[in-house]
Design an enzyme around this catalytic site. Structure first.
Site, PDB file in Angstrom:
ATOM      1  N   ALA A   1       0.916  -1.247   0.115  1.00  0.00           N
ATOM      2  CA  ALA A   1      -0.021  -0.061   0.146  1.00  0.00           C
ATOM      3  C   ALA A   1       0.895   1.379   0.054  1.00  0.00           C
ATOM      4  CB  ALA A   1      -0.865   0.129   1.230  1.00  0.00           C
ATOM      5  N   SER A   2       2.169   1.024  -0.409  1.00  0.00           N
ATOM      6  CA  SER A   2       2.903   2.119  -0.580  1.00  0.00           C
ATOM      7  C   SER A   2       3.082   2.991   0.646  1.00  0.00           C
ATOM      8  CB  SER A   2       2.653   2.938  -1.871  1.00  0.00           C
ATOM      9  OG  SER A   2       3.843   3.759  -1.994  1.00  0.00           O
ATOM     10  N   HIS A   3       2.927   4.168   0.622  1.00  0.00           N
ATOM     11  CA  HIS A   3       2.894   5.293   1.516  1.00  0.00           C
ATOM     12  C   HIS A   3       1.885   5.393   2.498  1.00  0.00           C
ATOM     13  CE1 HIS A   3       0.860   7.078  -1.681  1.00  0.00           C
ATOM     14  NE2 HIS A   3       0.154   7.813  -0.732  1.00  0.00           N
TER      15      HIS A   3
END
Length: 161
Positions: free
Chosen positions: A104-106
């Site tokens: 979910a990356s960042h």
């Protein structure tokens, strides 16, 4: 409130599957569940599927679910382990197959997601629409009950290229 939170709050409970700017993301066990991951993998898998993940706590459970879905589709799974997203893109080219990155990356830790990759890059809108159509039609619904004890190939060498 950050824009990404507004986006999710406006669609939660109204859409079964929604691709955003970077795959499918949401809160683990609320929006992104093992059942969803299995179904997406069953729909998206071809003969082989490379899978990588980030360090989120939900990664191993989603990895197992993706494997079940891929196996239900008759695909071989190539496990890349914990890798950055570009490694999955490279591996999809190296192995000439599709790939799923669990990240979910960042976003905050309670989030996770599936980034779908083909030919070394994220899938386009056309394939997103096709996957959404097939998902909405109920395809892959039996994938969550698939086997998880089939052989998984590990490609630890991809990071040494």
């Amino acid at each position: 409130m950050p824009l990404w939170q507004l986006k999710f709050k406006s669609v939660l409970g109204k859409v079964c599957l929604m691709f955003g700017t970077s795959g499918i993301r949401g809160v683990y066990m609320q929006d992104i569940t093992p059942a969803l991951a299995s179904r997406i993998a069953a729909i998206f898998s071809d003969k082989k599927l490379v899978v990588g993940r980030d360090i989120r706590e939900s990664g191993p459970a989603l990895f197992k679910a993706v494997c079940k879905g891929a196996f239900a589709a008759g695909a071989e799974v190539i496990d890349l382990g914990i890798v950055p997203t570009p490694t999955v893109a490279l591996a999809s080219k190296r192995h000439a197959c599709r790939g799923i990155m669990l990240t979910a990356s960042h976003n905050p830790p309670e989030y996770n997601g599936l980034k779908l990759i083909e030919g070394g890059k994220e899938i386009g809108k056309g394939l997103e629409k096709e996957i959404t159509r097939r998902y909405t039609a109920g395809e892959g619904a039996d994938a969550a009950g698939g086997q998880s004890n089939r052989i998984i190939t590990h490609d630890n060498g991809i990071v040494e290229c």
